[in-house]
Design a protein around this motif. Structure first.
Motif, PDB file in Angstrom:
ATOM      1  N   ARG A  53       0.831  -1.201   0.000  1.00  0.00           N
ATOM      2  CA  ARG A  53       0.000   0.000   0.000  1.00  0.00           C
ATOM      3  C   ARG A  53       0.873   1.262   0.000  1.00  0.00           C
ATOM      4  NH1 ARG A  53      -5.609   0.922   2.069  1.00  0.00           N
ATOM      5  NH2 ARG A  53      -5.882   3.086   1.533  1.00  0.00           N
ATOM      6  N   ALA A  58       9.528   2.002  14.717  1.00  0.00           N
ATOM      7  CA  ALA A  58       9.032   3.375  14.630  1.00  0.00           C
ATOM      8  C   ALA A  58       9.054   4.063  15.998  1.00  0.00           C
ATOM      9  CB  ALA A  58       7.620   3.386  14.055  1.00  0.00           C
ATOM     10  N   ALA A  96      -0.189   4.097   4.584  1.00  0.00           N
ATOM     11  CA  ALA A  96      -0.849   5.040   3.677  1.00  0.00           C
ATOM     12  C   ALA A  96      -0.940   6.445   4.248  1.00  0.00           C
ATOM     13  CB  ALA A  96      -2.253   4.531   3.331  1.00  0.00           C
ATOM     14  N   CYS A  97      -0.843   6.583   5.593  1.00  0.00           N
ATOM     15  CA  CYS A  97      -1.108   7.880   6.215  1.00  0.00           C
ATOM     16  C   CYS A  97      -0.013   8.311   7.188  1.00  0.00           C
ATOM     17  CB  CYS A  97      -2.449   7.846   6.957  1.00  0.00           C
ATOM     18  SG  CYS A  97      -3.827   7.335   5.919  1.00  0.00           S
ATOM     19  N   ALA A  98       1.039   7.507   7.353  1.00  0.00           N
ATOM     20  CA  ALA A  98       2.139   7.819   8.279  1.00  0.00           C
ATOM     21  C   ALA A  98       1.633   8.008   9.708  1.00  0.00           C
ATOM     22  CB  ALA A  98       2.918   9.047   7.814  1.00  0.00           C
ATOM     23  N   MET A  99       0.544   7.301  10.054  1.00  0.00           N
ATOM     24  CA  MET A  99      -0.012   7.439  11.401  1.00  0.00           C
ATOM     25  C   MET A  99       0.267   6.180  12.227  1.00  0.00           C
ATOM     26  SD  MET A  99      -3.571   9.332  10.336  1.00  0.00           S
ATOM     27  CE  MET A  99      -4.487   8.803  11.782  1.00  0.00           C
ATOM     28  N   VAL A 100       0.602   6.409  13.497  1.00  0.00           N
ATOM     29  CA  VAL A 100       0.841   5.292  14.423  1.00  0.00           C
ATOM     30  C   VAL A 100       0.114   5.585  15.733  1.00  0.00           C
ATOM     31  CG1 VAL A 100       3.078   4.504  13.534  1.00  0.00           C
ATOM     32  CG2 VAL A 100       2.987   6.383  15.193  1.00  0.00           C
ATOM     33  N   SER A 137       4.911   6.813  -0.743  1.00  0.00           N
ATOM     34  CA  SER A 137       4.850   6.730   0.714  1.00  0.00           C
ATOM     35  C   SER A 137       4.829   8.118   1.343  1.00  0.00           C
ATOM     36  CB  SER A 137       6.050   5.946   1.260  1.00  0.00           C
ATOM     37  OG  SER A 137       5.979   5.935   2.673  1.00  0.00           O
ATOM     38  N   PRO A 138       3.911   8.332   2.292  1.00  0.00           N
ATOM     39  CA  PRO A 138       3.900   9.606   3.005  1.00  0.00           C
ATOM     40  C   PRO A 138       4.987   9.678   4.078  1.00  0.00           C
ATOM     41  CG  PRO A 138       2.196   8.178   3.874  1.00  0.00           C
ATOM     42  CD  PRO A 138       2.850   7.426   2.740  1.00  0.00           C
ATOM     43  N   LEU A 139       5.634   8.541   4.346  1.00  0.00           N
ATOM     44  CA  LEU A 139       6.622   8.483   5.428  1.00  0.00           C
ATOM     45  C   LEU A 139       7.942   9.099   4.987  1.00  0.00           C
ATOM     46  CD1 LEU A 139       5.887   4.831   6.527  1.00  0.00           C
ATOM     47  CD2 LEU A 139       5.806   6.804   8.085  1.00  0.00           C
ATOM     48  N   ALA A 140       8.496   9.972   5.836  1.00  0.00           N
ATOM     49  CA  ALA A 140       9.827  10.502   5.548  1.00  0.00           C
ATOM     50  C   ALA A 140      10.836   9.350   5.517  1.00  0.00           C
ATOM     51  CB  ALA A 140      10.218  11.544   6.602  1.00  0.00           C
ATOM     52  N   LEU A 178      -2.854   2.385   8.234  1.00  0.00           N
ATOM     53  CA  LEU A 178      -2.694   3.779   8.651  1.00  0.00           C
ATOM     54  C   LEU A 178      -1.221   4.187   8.614  1.00  0.00           C
ATOM     55  CD1 LEU A 178      -5.192   4.064  11.636  1.00  0.00           C
ATOM     56  CD2 LEU A 178      -5.180   5.513   9.589  1.00  0.00           C
TER      57      LEU A 178
END
Lengths: 478, 102
Positions: free
Chosen positions: A46, A175, A147-151, A51-54, A144
């Motif tokens: 996904r 992370a 796709a959204c860089a959320m944890v 990727s939105p992740l740095a 999340l």
């Protein structure tokens, strides 16, 4: 309505669908790949190309590996429609499709062959309280992250078992996210039972090595890992406040506002059911899957399934499986002679067999316990949409309801917006258990299109067709 | 954006934000998020109450299969929040119980 003609329509742009699309193109098929998501990759890869992740490396090498496949696909000239839903497929391969991108609208596609690559969903995990806000799938939380860089903000509880749960725990550790506890539901005897399949596992040793590394990393990080959990209950008024778990008959409690559940994945059979393809109950994987031949063809001619939608085998097996389906489709369409098809297929079959070899070991080791598939507590909600409980299903079974379609008529169980995706397996297993029948005798819901809701507005907007072909207007009321 | 959310954001690639209205309140959310994630990021947790018992629900599967994250988007009810990317000016409303027919 617009009508588009194609050689091959591929539904789903995960590894199976991408591989099918690329292979089909090599043999000159006019191919379109469509997918509900905004980017190709499926759930496993996904957002890998966007990727939105740095620092996407927190997800690990197996995820990043998907980048090459997705890049190949995005660079190829295979037609690809993101944010597009196929909601009705007829046995003569006429497909109704609604696009959310490119202005939106609906059209029909007439394909000479179809590869369904819809993948898997998380297995239902019906425990008391699993509908409370603050309870999600492990796969959902991982989505999340991808796709959204959320944890999760605060340390959470992971409950269940299976490779994805340990992988996600490992990703959270990387992370820097705390884990309150892992409540492991793998059964006491499962390790010993799995050892009888270790021969197969040794044919694909990298899986064993990876699994062992994940578990070692979790141990080294000092995560509380409570094993042989026999029962779970999530408690809270408006949302999750705590999880109660039972080990050796003893009930314990952990305060937490987030519980992530996982006990494996099962094929997403909604679309194959809606077409009327034959399905079989897989006793090892405890799920329904479409009956397929060695090319992935269903009981409906020229309709194929590739990847986890045909039985859980993982992302690496999905690629050869997609290519095999495309080869046979190319042969049927007359673009590939049998000898070339077979010689190309031969190494793919070997690759597939290598990845499949680990499955009996994993399926046994992480077999979801009976009590987590057929909830013992009568107050457990089984049908999340219509809020029908295990107790109500049991009562209907005792009244003589012969299958999920009858319990549906009696109680609306399976009639809500998810159309049975999150209760079908549980209901069938509960009925079979009470009535002392094998699951296949109990059967499954009759799934009817549209397999997802479409608005009248979306139906009324025709997607312009490049070849100008339009269905007669007379099909619609004036 | 972190307030009482159960989730926080890891360092992101810079891709700007869009303004989304949730129950009339404006929020700046990262471009590329989906509606369900935007709701989870901004709390409160629940995105609707059920039509049967009125119980609160929040996004559960995040991949379009559970239908728990149904919300009203730009006036259209029962949209899957997790399958809908946010857009600038989008208006999202939580849904309460069954729809009234009258």
């Amino acid at each position: 309505m617009t009508l588009k003609h194609l050689d091959l329509l591929v539904i789903g742009a995960g590894p199976a669908g991408i591989a099918a699309g690329l292979e089909a193109q090599r043999h000159g098929l006019d191919t379109l790949v469509l997918d509900e998501n905004a980017y190709p990759g499926g759930q496993i890869y996904r957002s890998v190309s966007h990727s939105p992740l740095a620092d996407p490396s927190v997800l690990g090498a197996d995820y990043l590996r998907g980048r090459a496949l997705v890049d190949d696909f995005e660079r190829s000239s295979v037609a690809y429609w993101p944010q597009t839903l196929a909601w009705q497929i007829s046995q003569d391969k006429r497909v109704s499709v609604t696009r959310q991108d490119a202005g939106g609208g609906t059209l029909q596609i007439a394909a000479r062959a179809i590869v369904l690559a819809g993948g898997a969903q998380e297995r239902p995990f019906p425990v008391p309280g699993w509908t409370l806000p603050g309870v999600m799938g492990v796969g959902a939380a991982q989505t999340l992250l991808k796709a959204c860089a959320m944890v999760p903000q605060a340390p959470m509880v992971l409950a269940g078992c299976g490779p994805l749960l340990y992988l996600f725990a490992w990703q959270l550790i990387r992370a820097g996210v705390g884990i309150r506890a892992i409540l492991d539901t793998a059964e006491r005897g499962s390790y010993r039972a799995a050892l009888s399949h270790v021969g197969g596992a040794l044919r694909s040793p990298s899986y064993l090595a990876k699994g062992w590394q994940l578990l070692r990393a979790i141990r080294r990080a000092g995560v509380t890992h409570i094993k042989h959990v026999e029962a779970l209950r999530i408690v809270g008024e408006q949302q999750a406040e705590a999880v109660e778990y039972t080990v050796a008959g003893q009930v314990n409690r952990i305060e937490t506002s987030l519980v992530l559940l996982h006990q494996g994945v099962i094929p997403n059979t909604q679309i194959t059911r809606s077409i009327g393809c034959d399905h079989v109950w897989d006793d090892a994987q405890l799920c329904w899957r479409p009956r397929l031949d060695s090319w992935g063809e269903t009981s409906v001619p020229d309709i194929f399934v590739a990847g986890d939608g045909g039985g859980i085998a993982g992302a690496l097996a999905a690629e050869p499986s997609g290519r095999l389906a495309a080869l046979q489709a190319a042969h049927r369409i007359g673009q590939l002679d049998a000898a070339t098809r077979d010689s190309t297929a031969s190494p793919l079959r070997a690759e597939l067999a290598r990845h499949n070899a680990i499955r009996p070991f994993l399926d046994t080791l992480y077999r979801p316990a009976d009590g987590f598939r057929r909830p013992a507590a009568d107050d457990t909600i089984v049908c999340r949409c219509e809020e029908v409980t295990a107790g109500e299903i049991r009562a209907m079974a005792k009244l003589g309801c012969v299958g999920p379609n009858q319990t549906k008529s009696f109680s609306r169980c399976g009639m809500g917006p998810c159309q049975g995706r999150f209760c079908g397996a549980t209901v069938a297993e509960l009925l079979a258990d009470i009535q002392g029948k094998p699951v296949p005798e109990v059967g499954y819901y009759r799934i009817r299109p549209p397999i997802k809701p479409v608005t009248l507005g979306e139906l009324a907007v025709a997607v312009p067709s490049p070849d100008g072909s339009v269905l007669p207007r007379a099909e619609f009321p004036k | 954006m972190q307030n009482d959310s159960l989730f926080k954001t890891l360092p992101r690639v810079a891709d700007g934000t869009v303004r989304v209205f949730i129950d009339g309140m404006p929020y700046q959310v990262p471009r590329g998020l989906n509606v369900a994630a935007a709701l989870l990021a901004n709390g409160p947790l629940a995105c609707r109450t059920t039509v049967v018992s009125g119980a609160e629900r929040a996004p559960f599967c995040m991949m379009g299969v559970c239908f728990d994250c149904l919300v009203e988007i730009d006036g259209v009810p029962n949209r899957q929040g997790c399958m809908t990317p946010v857009q600038d000016g989008m208006r999202v409303r939580r849904m309460q119980g069954a729809r009234s027919i009258a």
